[in-house]
Motif scaffolding. Structure first.
Motif, PDB file in Angstrom:
ATOM      1  N   ASP A   1       0.842  -1.305   0.005  1.00 24.34           N
ATOM      2  CA  ASP A   1       0.008   0.004  -0.170  1.00 24.34           C
ATOM      3  C   ASP A   1       0.668   1.378  -0.137  1.00 24.34           C
ATOM      4  O   ASP A   1       0.361   2.267  -0.527  1.00 24.34           O
ATOM      5  N   ALA A   2       1.997   1.319   0.693  1.00 25.14           N
ATOM      6  CA  ALA A   2       2.683   2.406   0.639  1.00 25.14           C
ATOM      7  C   ALA A   2       3.497   2.787  -0.618  1.00 25.14           C
ATOM      8  O   ALA A   2       3.373   3.937  -0.887  1.00 25.14           O
ATOM      9  N   LEU A   3       3.894   1.544  -1.255  1.00 26.05           N
ATOM     10  CA  LEU A   3       4.328   1.727  -2.704  1.00 26.05           C
ATOM     11  C   LEU A   3       3.248   2.397  -3.608  1.00 26.05           C
ATOM     12  O   LEU A   3       3.556   3.132  -4.505  1.00 26.05           O
ATOM     13  N   ARG A   4       2.118   1.657  -3.516  1.00 24.86           N
ATOM     14  CA  ARG A   4       1.096   2.151  -4.200  1.00 24.86           C
ATOM     15  C   ARG A   4       0.657   3.559  -3.999  1.00 24.86           C
ATOM     16  O   ARG A   4       0.826   4.473  -5.122  1.00 24.86           O
ATOM     17  N   ASN A   5       0.866   4.265  -2.755  1.00 21.90           N
ATOM     18  CA  ASN A   5       0.571   5.630  -2.729  1.00 21.90           C
ATOM     19  C   ASN A   5       1.697   6.305  -3.349  1.00 21.90           C
ATOM     20  O   ASN A   5       1.641   7.592  -3.579  1.00 21.90           O
ATOM     21  N   MET A   6       2.696   5.764  -3.436  1.00 19.85           N
ATOM     22  CA  MET A   6       3.931   6.655  -4.195  1.00 19.85           C
ATOM     23  C   MET A   6       4.024   6.545  -5.921  1.00 19.85           C
ATOM     24  O   MET A   6       4.844   6.672  -6.494  1.00 19.85           O
ATOM     25  N   GLY A   7       2.783   5.532  -6.036  1.00 17.46           N
ATOM     26  CA  GLY A   7       2.609   5.316  -7.814  1.00 17.46           C
ATOM     27  C   GLY A   7       3.780   4.332  -8.230  1.00 17.46           C
ATOM     28  O   GLY A   7       4.124   4.349  -9.281  1.00 17.46           O
ATOM     29  N   ARG A   8       4.248   3.234  -7.315  1.00 19.03           N
ATOM     30  CA  ARG A   8       5.184   2.243  -7.702  1.00 19.03           C
ATOM     31  C   ARG A   8       4.399   1.048  -7.321  1.00 19.03           C
ATOM     32  O   ARG A   8       3.755   0.702  -6.290  1.00 19.03           O
ATOM     33  N   PRO A   9       4.650  -0.111  -8.456  1.00 19.33           N
ATOM     34  CA  PRO A   9       4.215  -1.360  -8.222  1.00 19.33           C
ATOM     35  C   PRO A   9       5.109  -2.183  -7.058  1.00 19.33           C
ATOM     36  O   PRO A   9       6.253  -1.716  -6.972  1.00 19.33           O
ATOM     37  N   ILE A  10       4.536  -3.132  -6.187  1.00 20.07           N
ATOM     38  CA  ILE A  10       5.533  -3.893  -5.536  1.00 20.07           C
ATOM     39  C   ILE A  10       6.317  -5.039  -6.317  1.00 20.07           C
ATOM     40  O   ILE A  10       7.422  -5.331  -5.958  1.00 20.07           O
ATOM     41  N   ALA A  11       5.875  -5.217  -7.818  1.00 17.36           N
ATOM     42  CA  ALA A  11       6.507  -6.287  -8.304  1.00 17.36           C
ATOM     43  C   ALA A  11       7.819  -5.753  -8.901  1.00 17.36           C
ATOM     44  O   ALA A  11       7.604  -4.487  -9.134  1.00 17.36           O
ATOM     45  N   SER A  12       8.888  -6.156  -8.804  1.00 20.27           N
ATOM     46  CA  SER A  12      10.225  -5.749  -9.041  1.00 20.27           C
ATOM     47  C   SER A  12      10.858  -4.269  -7.824  1.00 20.27           C
ATOM     48  O   SER A  12      11.860  -3.958  -8.130  1.00 20.27           O
ATOM     49  N   ALA A  13      10.065  -4.148  -7.063  1.00 27.15           N
ATOM     50  CA  ALA A  13      10.470  -3.165  -6.101  1.00 27.15           C
ATOM     51  C   ALA A  13      11.619  -3.591  -5.409  1.00 27.15           C
ATOM     52  O   ALA A  13      11.523  -4.932  -5.021  1.00 27.15           O
TER      53      ALA A  13
ATOM     54  N   GLY B   1       9.503  13.667   1.048  1.00 28.47           N
ATOM     55  CA  GLY B   1       8.707  12.956  -0.209  1.00 28.47           C
ATOM     56  C   GLY B   1       8.502  11.540  -0.012  1.00 28.47           C
ATOM     57  O   GLY B   1       8.145  10.754  -1.007  1.00 28.47           O
ATOM     58  N   CYS B   2       8.802  10.972   1.094  1.00 26.68           N
ATOM     59  CA  CYS B   2       8.674   9.358   1.425  1.00 26.68           C
ATOM     60  C   CYS B   2       7.235   9.042   1.918  1.00 26.68           C
ATOM     61  O   CYS B   2       6.534  10.088   2.231  1.00 26.68           O
ATOM     62  N   GLU B   3       6.828   7.915   1.711  1.00 25.02           N
ATOM     63  CA  GLU B   3       5.796   7.386   2.318  1.00 25.02           C
ATOM     64  C   GLU B   3       5.978   6.399   3.600  1.00 25.02           C
ATOM     65  O   GLU B   3       7.002   6.059   3.557  1.00 25.02           O
ATOM     66  N   VAL B   4       5.184   6.736   4.598  1.00 27.02           N
ATOM     67  CA  VAL B   4       5.426   5.944   5.831  1.00 27.02           C
ATOM     68  C   VAL B   4       4.197   5.290   6.172  1.00 27.02           C
ATOM     69  O   VAL B   4       3.162   5.821   6.276  1.00 27.02           O
ATOM     70  N   LYS B   5       4.407   4.026   6.520  1.00 29.55           N
ATOM     71  CA  LYS B   5       3.251   3.356   7.302  1.00 29.55           C
ATOM     72  C   LYS B   5       4.024   2.287   8.501  1.00 29.55           C
ATOM     73  O   LYS B   5       5.249   2.212   8.404  1.00 29.55           O
ATOM     74  N   GLY B   6       3.372   1.864   9.384  1.00 28.92           N
ATOM     75  CA  GLY B   6       3.776   1.031  10.420  1.00 28.92           C
ATOM     76  C   GLY B   6       2.654   0.484  11.034  1.00 28.92           C
ATOM     77  O   GLY B   6       1.546   0.608  11.148  1.00 28.92           O
ATOM     78  N   LEU B   7       3.053  -0.625  11.577  1.00 30.07           N
ATOM     79  CA  LEU B   7       2.157  -1.656  12.452  1.00 30.07           C
ATOM     80  C   LEU B   7       1.715  -0.876  13.665  1.00 30.07           C
ATOM     81  O   LEU B   7       2.508  -0.479  14.250  1.00 30.07           O
ATOM     82  N   GLY B   8       0.468  -0.867  13.668  1.00 36.94           N
ATOM     83  CA  GLY B   8       0.011  -0.191  14.873  1.00 36.94           C
ATOM     84  C   GLY B   8      -0.304   1.371  14.957  1.00 36.94           C
ATOM     85  O   GLY B   8      -0.120   1.917  16.101  1.00 36.94           O
ATOM     86  N   ARG B   9       0.347   1.978  13.819  1.00 39.31           N
ATOM     87  CA  ARG B   9       0.722   3.363  13.765  1.00 39.31           C
ATOM     88  C   ARG B   9      -0.419   4.124  12.868  1.00 39.31           C
ATOM     89  O   ARG B   9       0.107   4.854  11.888  1.00 39.31           O
ATOM     90  N   GLY B  10      -1.464   4.366  13.435  1.00 42.61           N
ATOM     91  CA  GLY B  10      -2.480   4.905  12.551  1.00 42.61           C
ATOM     92  C   GLY B  10      -2.322   6.249  12.548  1.00 42.61           C
ATOM     93  O   GLY B  10      -2.795   6.992  11.411  1.00 42.61           O
ATOM     94  N   HIS B  11      -1.481   6.975  13.392  1.00 44.40           N
ATOM     95  CA  HIS B  11      -1.548   8.576  13.392  1.00 44.40           C
ATOM     96  C   HIS B  11      -0.709   9.201  11.965  1.00 44.40           C
ATOM     97  O   HIS B  11      -0.484  10.256  12.214  1.00 44.40           O
TER      98      HIS B  11
END
Ligand SMILES: NC(=O)c1ccc[n+]([C@@H]2O[C@H](COP(=O)([O-])OP(=O)(O)OC[C@H]3O[C@@H](n4cnc5c(N)ncnc54)[C@H](O)[C@@H]3O)[C@@H](O)[C@H]2O)c1
Length: 560
Positions: free
Chosen positions: A374-386, A522-532
Motif C-alpha cells: 500500500d505504501a508503494l501504491r501511494n507513491m505510484g510504484r508497483p510492488i513487483a520488482s520493487a 517525499g517518502c511514504e510512511v506506514k507502520g504496524l499499529g501506527r494509524g497516526h
C-alpha cells in the motif's frame, strides 16, 4: 570422502571419524584425572546451542567461597556438519554464539584459557566421566500448516536419542538434569522409562537420578546474567534427585539473590515453563487486533501502550512487532497442547487461548507485506520488482538469532508478490533459513513450503554495509529494534537510497519527528499499529502544498 563443518565466518573444519573417538577420550581422561585431584566435580553439558554454550561457561566459572573453581565442564556436541565447528572454536576460547552481551566472550575465554575449567568434545564416551549431565539439546514442535499450531507434533527425536546414549554411558550415581523445554510429563513418562530400561540392560538396579529445571535465558544484552543471576524452578523424580539438583543449582547459580523454587514433581517444573511462555505469547497476540484497530482509526498504539503501562498492574504490556519469533514462544504452547493428548491420553479439547495466540503470532508478519504494497501504491510504484530492504533478520533486538523471525515471513510473502529483497543485519552473517532453505531448520520443514516463488531466495545474502544495502532501494522496512537502527537519520537514509522511499516501521522505531521528516522528504510512511502517520502526512501536506504528493500514476491510491 572427508566431510566438513563450516563456521559462520567461513572457516572449514574436517569432521572427526569413528577412529578419532578413542584418541579424544584419552585426552579427556587425562584432563579429568587432573581436575579430580583438584577436587572438582565433572559436569557434562550436552548440546552446545544458544543455551548450552553459556550455561557450560557459567558452570565452569563457579567457585567456592575462597574463589577456587569447583567444577570442570565438558561441553559435548554431536559432530554434525551443521554444528561441529562450535567445538574447535570453543576450545580456542571463542564463543560460538554472537551476542550483544560483552560478558559472553570474556567468560568463555576466561574459563577455557585462564581457569582451564572448560573444554568441548564430540565424543559420547565423555559421559562415562561425568558426575552431573546437563541436557541442553533441542526439543522441537513441528508445524504442518501456517497459522494452525494444532496441526503439528512434538519432535523429541534428539532428546530421546540423547537420553538413551546418556543411559548407556553414565554411572548410576550421576545426576541428569534436563534443562530442555519439554512437553509436560516428559521427564517422568518419557525420559525415566528410557533410562531405566537402559540401566536394566547394563545390570544397574537403582533408579536414574533425573531432574528438570528449565532455562529462562535471554540471549541479548544480559545473556550471561539471565542464566546466572535469575530465578530458577526445579524438581527431581525422587527425593535424592531433588536433593542433588538443588545442591548443584545452588553451587552454580546465584540462588542467594535469586532464590530457587523447588516443586514437588518434574511435570510441575515442565508445566511452569510452558505456562510462562504461553502467557507471554498470549499477551503479545492480544495486541494484534488492537494494532489493526489503531492503523484503521488514526491511533498510535505505541503511545497508547505507554500511557497504559504507567499502571503497575499493566506494566508488562508489550508491543508485538512483526510477529514474535525466537525458538521458544512459537512452539512451547504447542508442546503443552500436544502433551495433553499424546503423553497423558486425553481426547477432549480444553485449549482455546494458547493455540489461538500462537496462530496469531505466527501470521502477524504477513500484514507487513500489505502495508509495504500500500505504501508503494501511494507513491505510484508497483510492488513487483520493487527493491525492498529489510533492516533486521533476527527475531529480537541486538541478537543474532534468526529462528522463526517475523522478518522471514515478510521476505517470503514479498518475494511471492514479486518484490526483490535485500537484507541488512549487524548481528547475522548468514541467514540460513534462506541460504540453506532446503535443509534448514530441518529438511522439508522450511517455511518456504507455504509460499510460491521462493527458489531465488537461496541467493539472499546478509549485507553488513548499510550504505551499500540502501543504495537504490524503493522501500526500507524496520523489522527489528537493533540499537543500530534507532537513531538513523531520515535525511541520510533518503540520500543513500538515492531518492524518496517507502518506509515501514514494524516496531515503533520512528518517533513523530522522524515520520514528519520522511514525509517532508517525499517518502511514504506506514507502520504496524501506527494509524497516526496519516495525520502527520496531512500536516506536512498542508504546510507544503499538495504538489509534492501529486503522483500521476495508475498505481497512485490514497490510503485509509
Ligand atoms: N534459545 C533460547 O533463548 C532459549 C530460552 C529458554 C529455553 N530454551 C530451551 O533450551 C533448549 C535448547 O535450546 P537452544 O536454543 O540452545 O537450542 P539449539 O538448537 O541452539 O541447541 C541445541 C544443540 O544440541 C545439539 N544436539 C542435538 N542432539 C544432540 C545429541 N544427541 N548430542 C549432543 N548434542 C546434540 C544440537 O546440535 C545443538 O547444537 C530448548 O529446549 C529451548 O526451548 C531456549
Amino acid at each position: 570422502m572427508s566431510q566438513y563443518s563450516i563456521s559462520p565466518t567461513g572457516e572449514k573444519f574436517e569432521l572427526p571419524g569413528k577412529e578419532d573417538d578413542s584418541k579424544e577420550f584419552e585426552r579427556l581422561k587425562e584432563v579429568v584425572n587432573n581436575q579430580r585431584t583438584l577436587g572438582r566435580e565433572i559436569v557434562l553439558v550436552m548440546g552446545l546451542g544458544f543455551v548450552g554454550v553459556v550455561m557450560a561457561a557459567v558452570i565452569a566459572d563457579a567457585t567456592d567461597e575462597k574463589g577456587n573453581p569447583t567444577k570442570f565442564v565438558i561441553g559435548m556436541q554431536r559432530p554434525s556438519t551443521r554444528s561441529f565447528w562450535k567445538i574447535p572454536l570453543l576450545n580456542r576460547g571463542i564463543s560460538p554464539v554472537s551476542s550483544e552481551d560483552p560478558e559472553v566472550p570474556l567468560l568463555i575465554n576466561r574459563c577455557v584459557n585462564e581457569k582451564k575449567t572448560l573444554t568441548a568434545t564430540f565424543t559420547y564416551d565423555a559421559l562415562d566421566l561425568a558426575d552431573v549431565v546437563v541436557v541442553d539439546v533441542q526439543c522441537d514442535y513441528l508445524k504442518e500448516a501456517l497459522g494452525n499450531v494444532r496441526d503439528g507434533r512434538a519432535d523429541m527425536d534428539a532428546l530421546e536419542e540423547s537420553l538413551e546414549i546418556i543411559g548407556q554411558h553414565i554411572g548410576p550415581e550421576a545426576l541428569v538434569l534436563i534443562e530442555t523445554t519439554v512437553a509436560p510429563g516428559t521427564t517422568e513418562q518419557v525420559a525415566y522409562p528410557i533410562m531405566k530400561k537402559t540401566f536394566r540392560k547394563r545390570g544397574i538396579k537403582g533408579d536414574p537420578l533425573l531432574a528438570h529445571s528449565f532455562e529462562r535465558v535471554m540471549p541479548g544484552r544480559n545473556y550471561v546474567s539471565s542464566i546466572r543471576d535469575f530465578w530458577r524452578v526445579c524438581s527431581g523424580v525422587n527425593d535424592e534427585a531433588t536433593r542433588r539438583v538443588v545442591k548443584f543449582l545452588k553451587e552454580v547459580i546465584n540462588t542467594n539473590k535469586f532464590p530457587l523454587t523447588v516443586l514437588d514433581r518434574p511435570i510441575e517444573s515442565e508445566t511452569a515453563k510452558i505456562v510462562e511462555n504461553s502467557y507471554r505469547a498470549t499477551i503479545l497476540a492480544f495486541l494484534d487486533e488492537w494494532s489493526l484497530f489503531a492503523e484503521r482509526n488514526g491511533v498510535d498504539l505505541i503511545k497508547v501502550i505507554n500511557s497504559i503501562k504507567v499502571r503497575p498492574t499493566h506494566s508488562n504490556m508489550i508491543f508485538p512487532g512483526p510477529g514474535i519469533g525466537g525458538y521458544c514462544l512459537p512452539k512451547d504452547g504447542g508442546l503443552g497442547v500436544w502433551a495433553y493428548r499424546h503423553i497423558h491420553g486425553f481426547e477432549d479439547d480444553i485449549f482455546k487461548i494458547t493455540p489461538l495466540a500462537i496462530n496469531i503470532n505466527d501470521t502477524r508478519a504477513l500484514h507487513v507485506a500489505q502495508l509495504t504494497r500500500d505504501a508503494l501504491r501511494n507513491m505510484g510504484r508497483p510492488i513487483a520488482s520493487a527493491e525492498i530492504l529489510v533492516l533486521g533478520a533476527s527475531y529480537r533486538e541486538d541478537v543474532g538469532d534468526t529462528r522463526y523471525s517475523g522478518s522471514e515471513l515478510i521476505v517470503r510473502r514479498l518475494a511471492e508478490m514479486g518484490a526483490e529483497l535485500r537484507v541488512h543485519d549487524p548481528y547475522v552473517l548468514h541467514w540460513w533459513e534462506f541460504e540453506k532453505q532446503d535443509e534448514y531448520p530441518a529438511s522439508s520443514h522450511s517455511l518456504k513450503r507455504f509460499f510460491r516463488g521462493q527458489e531465488r531466495l537461496k541467493d539472499l545474502r546478509v549485507e553488513q554495509d548499510l550504505k551499500k544495502a540502501l543504495y537504490g532501494a524503493d522501500t526500507v522496512i524496520f523489522t527489528v529494534r537493533h540499537k543500530h537502527y534507532l537513531s538513523l537519520d531520515p535525511d541520510e537514509i533518503v540520500k543513500y537510497a538515492n531518492g524518496p522511499i517507502a518506509v515501514i516501521d514494524c516496531f515503533g522505531i520512528l518517533d513523530d519527528e522522524k515520520i514528519k521528516r520522511y514525509f517532508e522528504l517525499g517518502c511514504e510512511v506506514k507502520g504496524l499499529g501506527r494509524g497516526h502517520v496519516k495525520r502527520i502526512k496531512d500536516q506536512v501536506r498542508e504546510a507544503k502544498g499538495p504538489l509534492l504528493f501529486n503522483i500521476p500514476n495508475q498505481f497512485a491510491k490514497d490510503e485509509m
